[in-house]
Write a protein that holds these residues in place. Sequence first.
Motif, PDB file in Angstrom:
ATOM      1  N   VAL A  20       0.853  -1.172   0.000  1.00  0.00           N
ATOM      2  CA  VAL A  20       0.000   0.000   0.000  1.00  0.00           C
ATOM      3  C   VAL A  20       0.891   1.223   0.000  1.00  0.00           C
ATOM      4  O   VAL A  20       2.051   1.161   0.385  1.00  0.00           O
ATOM      5  N   ARG A  24       1.568   8.939  -1.570  1.00  0.00           N
ATOM      6  CA  ARG A  24       0.945   8.773  -2.882  1.00  0.00           C
ATOM      7  C   ARG A  24       1.616   9.734  -3.862  1.00  0.00           C
ATOM      8  O   ARG A  24       1.203  10.876  -4.025  1.00  0.00           O
ATOM      9  N   ALA A  47      -1.075   4.099  -8.131  1.00  0.00           N
ATOM     10  CA  ALA A  47      -1.237   3.236  -6.967  1.00  0.00           C
ATOM     11  C   ALA A  47      -1.193   1.767  -7.359  1.00  0.00           C
ATOM     12  O   ALA A  47      -0.596   0.939  -6.675  1.00  0.00           O
ATOM     13  N   LEU A  51       1.608  -1.404  -6.475  1.00  0.00           N
ATOM     14  CA  LEU A  51       1.274  -2.723  -5.976  1.00  0.00           C
ATOM     15  C   LEU A  51       2.057  -3.815  -6.690  1.00  0.00           C
ATOM     16  O   LEU A  51       2.159  -4.928  -6.199  1.00  0.00           O
ATOM     17  N   ALA A 289      -9.431  -4.836  -0.773  1.00  0.00           N
ATOM     18  CA  ALA A 289      -8.300  -4.055  -0.269  1.00  0.00           C
ATOM     19  C   ALA A 289      -7.684  -3.249  -1.399  1.00  0.00           C
ATOM     20  O   ALA A 289      -7.315  -2.076  -1.219  1.00  0.00           O
ATOM     21  N   HIS A 293      -7.433   0.786  -1.707  1.00  0.00           N
ATOM     22  CA  HIS A 293      -6.091   1.351  -1.863  1.00  0.00           C
ATOM     23  C   HIS A 293      -5.964   2.266  -3.072  1.00  0.00           C
ATOM     24  O   HIS A 293      -5.477   3.394  -2.962  1.00  0.00           O
ATOM     25  N   GLN A 296      -8.099   5.510  -2.703  1.00  0.00           N
ATOM     26  CA  GLN A 296      -7.905   6.332  -1.510  1.00  0.00           C
ATOM     27  C   GLN A 296      -7.349   7.699  -1.891  1.00  0.00           C
ATOM     28  O   GLN A 296      -6.401   7.814  -2.670  1.00  0.00           O
ATOM     29  N   VAL A 356      -2.676  -4.226   3.908  1.00  0.00           N
ATOM     30  CA  VAL A 356      -3.183  -3.168   3.038  1.00  0.00           C
ATOM     31  C   VAL A 356      -4.350  -2.453   3.703  1.00  0.00           C
ATOM     32  O   VAL A 356      -4.425  -1.226   3.727  1.00  0.00           O
ATOM     33  N   ARG A 359      -3.465  -0.016   6.484  1.00  0.00           N
ATOM     34  CA  ARG A 359      -2.872   1.256   6.084  1.00  0.00           C
ATOM     35  C   ARG A 359      -3.916   2.356   5.930  1.00  0.00           C
ATOM     36  O   ARG A 359      -3.658   3.520   6.230  1.00  0.00           O
ATOM     37  N   THR A 360      -5.109   1.984   5.446  1.00  0.00           N
ATOM     38  CA  THR A 360      -6.141   2.988   5.229  1.00  0.00           C
ATOM     39  C   THR A 360      -7.118   3.081   6.392  1.00  0.00           C
ATOM     40  O   THR A 360      -8.013   3.924   6.376  1.00  0.00           O
TER      41      THR A 360
END
Length: 785
Positions: A20, A24, A47, A51, A289, A293, A296, A356, A359-360
């Motif tokens: 993740v 960003r 993103a 991955l 997930a 991700h 986000q 993952v 993380r959010t």
Amino acid sequence: MPVNRRNALRGGALAAASTVLLTRPAFAAPPNRASAVPAATAPIVAAYRQLQTGINRPSPERSEALVHLGRVAKAYNATLSVAGGGAPLWTDLPLGPGSDYTTSMYARLRAIAVDWGTPGSALSGDATVLDRVKAALELIYTSQYNENVGEIGNWYTYEIGIPYYLLHTLSVVADELTADQLARYLKPVKRFAGNPNLRANNPSVVETGANRADKALIAIVSGAMLGDTAWIRTGIDALTDVAGGGAASVVAKLDRAAGDGFHVDGSFIQHDTIPYPGHYGIVLLSALAGAIHVTQGTEYALPQPLKDRIYALVADSFAPFVYAGALMEPVRGRMLSRQGETGHDIGHQLTVAALVLARTAAGRTKPELNALAAKWIKEGEYAPFLKIPDPERFAPGPDLVATPGIEFAQDMLASGARPARVEATHRIFGQQDRLVHVTDGWSASLGVSSTRISRYEAINGQNLKGYHVGDGVLYTFLPNAKGHYTDAYWPTVDPLLLPGTTEHDGPVDPRFGGVPVGPNPHTGGVRWDARHGAQAFDFTNWDGSLVAKKSWFFTPAGIVCLGAGIASTSGYAVRTTIENRNLGEGGRGTLLADGRRVATDLGKASVLRRPRWVHLENVGGYVLLDDASVTAVREDRTGAWRGIDTGANTKGTTTPNTRRYQKLVLEHGVKPTDAKYAYAVLPGASVIDTLTASRAWRVLANTPVAHAIRVAGGTVLANFFAAGSVGDVTVSGPASVALGRCGGRTQLAVSDPTQLQDSVAVTVRGRAVVVPLKGTFGATKVILV
């Protein structure tokens, strides 16, 4: 020996959950060149690329992983031909219509592309390699996978498998392609996965579960590459089935027996009748997930209530079935037979999905998810999460183990996250006919079936010897044998003598295959507390020639196993298997019976005459609760993974594996009419523990109508297969019952294992209570009496 782990699910769902963003960054385009991806949707593609290629977090483990990734990528690059003119890209993967080889071509190309795009890797930034990847993309598109080809073979290949591998590759090299090239290569994806709600080759099929989630993520990422906002929205809406009014929402909790998706009791079903937290559920979770991700921080971010529901799935549906970082066998369906997807492999997929999601997440959810991931990493010594010596798990591969999962796991561990504690648990998942029993030292689960849940799944050339996996298999998980089921168990174990099962020694079903449900509805049990519970199984074999009433009573010390009404009309000998333990390659272990050493010459049977107890060194004890004799056999068994999986894209190798087994078997003879058994399995018990274990319970009944025991403290656990009485308890019909003292009062716990009754009348010491059970689907109802 420890197995290698892989970090990407077949078809690519895990790639959407292998790491993740720590930050960003903007989508990176080469100098002086505009990105082919529209700026508005570029963060989603950036993103998704991350991955595949990771976050460039340095560590010795990452460096080691890159060496192995580079070895695979260089080998595929060296044998890749982009000459065209009808020549195959790889000589062992012929061109032509059909699904057997196209997936492998894209998988190999993905290996090269990911290595090219990963900083510090063997092929990183090599201009010649990039040109070959671009040429290969055009050749495969032209000859194999375009908007004009027809689906031949498995629909999944065209609608999910290939699109995932293609998106992995495109996300890495998108800035090196023109907008026209991106649009061209995504045309077949639009055709085969343009509407995530429906099956492209049969629009009457509404997609559910993991398949819907996979297609939703494919739509989100594909739409982002093209700047097609409507396609992105279609993917997001598909998660909750906006088009269908929510009927096929992947996060809906179903309040019924069986059926695809998550259920209110935490069960997860795929293919209508298969408990699948150990594969399809994790595929679905990984796709969710990934969707969280990649969106986000963008205008397409999923709503917080939806994310909260997704976060909660980890602890509710998956964590209960994890032992030592591996998923338990009874929830893995046909995947038992996949060489490249052992319980530890799929356990790693769950771990990265949890990372993952953490993380959010915010608030308490974040540390809770990290704690579970840290626990699974800590306990997974048999297949270390951070060690990936072989990215290729099986042909045609590779299902790559790259760097992102390692990097994010280390980031989490460096933050000081504390592993979750092991807590005593007895939990029944009635809507998928499964349970878990967890103690401080060992865990257990059962593989059973009913008219709701299939006896096995054997499709697509997989699980070719899973004849009896739903016939009452007792799985025990020990801390000193964390690789027991991963260590070539399924290709080498005797499939006719699985622990806990009662079978005859005649032929197996000649029609074996598919996903057949069981013939009887009576499967289920009752929970008393976190340390005690009972489970019942009304068993009939495949041809109806053998029947048995079977029960398991779970306690902190072990599992009491009772069977009665065992009858057979066939001319074959009937046997109940107490144990069939994988001792490993050339394994040893002293076997004692009533204190005397039992001969363990390979292949030689020893008949133990009416032993009171048996003990297997480093495994545990077995207490015989009646006068039965036990046959003990130690043997070496050899088998290859190809013998149980010949699937086009999953087939195992032909390499022979030899493992040593210890069998303990009860012989009921030919054509028994009312045979029975009574024994206890004591996982991890010492000799002294085995000698004293019988004090922990007392058998009260073992008849075709009722099985019951009294445990220490006086609580009674009972399974009734029909109306009947045991001691002070009488029931009006089939029921599982627990009765004891709780907080100074008498407490009654009742469930309906048939899931067919509106209520059951229970009489306790002359007092009758009608317990309403309609719509409980096997759940335990507790009342004070």
